[in-house]
Design an enzyme around this catalytic site. Structure first.
Site: not given
Ligand code: SAH
Length: 256
Positions: A16, A220
């Site tokens: 982003e 998600d």
């Molecule tokens: N699986 C991802 C995890 C990144 S952390 C990866 O491997 O890159 C997730 C990021 O998206 C964080 O910055 C958070 O703010 C946001 N986010 C998106 N979905 C989320 C969820 N279900 N719970 C918490 N944060 C979420």
């Protein structure tokens, strides 16, 4: 809102930030606290674009540097989040009206979620930023075909995208089980989206008297399938939303 100082744009994910940087050919990097802050011009404003980094402490440090070192006049956050409101689906956008740490619990000394010494459990978005973000998000949705490729629109079912204003909750956990997502819904029925940064940045902005606004696109549903196509969603949908909504928001904000 103050009339001087740059406007900060924080993103949580590298893709982003990169999409934003692609719009900023004159961006110059400044290294502070192990982070890269990009100063540039966008839509007639001086902006500082930066990766928040993931999690509340990391995002709070980034926000503190923006306030103290760069003297920003406002912070805008753009990122992805899990949808936990019943009608909030993947591809929708949530514009924060309030921000709360869902994992704050100093009970029994303080009621659940209440921030010790603040006497409250949530911070409000700046109303001007919130309203500009809402208008910008609605405009982006109306012209979705301009920013999201048809294949991605079909794949992520983006034919009926909604913008929801409401509560965003944050905690140091990627909510990726249906049980945990449901527990959050039950505990905080007015929460629309869950992330890992916004409430921390809102608290820093409160401390420094800075306006804060945030928009999150729903990657998600904070359930067992949350890991799914997360990366592709960020790349093909969220990054394009971010650029489009940020550019439109900047157009709506008064110039310094
Ligand atoms: N699986 C991802 C995890 C990144 S952390 C990866 O491997 O890159 C997730 C990021 O998206 C964080 O910055 C958070 O703010 C946001 N986010 C998106 N979905 C989320 C969820 N279900 N719970 C918490 N944060 C979420």
């Amino acid at each position: 809102m103050h009339t001087h100082g740059p406007i900060a744009i924080m993103s949580a994910m590298q893709d982003e930030l990169q999409a934003v940087l692609d719009e900023l050919p004159d961006a110059k990097v400044h290294h502070v606290a192990g982070r890269d802050f990009w100063r540039a011009h966008w839509e007639g404003h001086v902006v500082i674009a930066v990766l928040s980094r993931i999690g509340k402490v990391a995002a709070a440090t980034t926000a503190t540097v923006l306030a103290q070192h760069f003297g920003v006049r406002a912070i805008l956050f753009t990122g992805v989040a899990g949808g936990i409101g019943a009608h909030v689906k993947v591809g929708d956008m949530v514009v924060g009206t309030h921000f709360m740490q869902h994992d704050m619990d100093a009970s029994p000394l303080f009621p659940r979620h209440v921030l010790p010494l603040y006497g409250m459990d949530r911070f409000a978005a700046d109303t001007q930023l919130r309203d500009c973000l809402l208008r910008a998000a609605h405009a982006t949705v109306l012209e979705l075909g301009e920013c999201i490729h048809a294949d991605a629109r079909a794949e992520f079912n983006l034919d009926d995208v909604h913008v929801h204003p409401g509560l965003i909750v944050s905690g140091d956990r990627f909510v990726s089980t249906t049980a945990e997502g449901r527990a959050l819904q039950t505990e905080l029925p007015d929460a629309l989206a869950v992330d890992m940064e916004c409430a921390a940045v809102a608290q820093v902005c409160h401390d420094f008297g800075l306006p804060f606004g945030a928009v999150r696109s729903v990657s998600d549903r904070a359930d067992d399938a949350a890991h799914g196509d997360f990366t592709r969603f960020v790349d093909e949908v969220a990054s394009h939303y971010s650029v489009n909504v940020m550019a439109r928001t900047l157009q709506l904000l008064p110039h310094a």
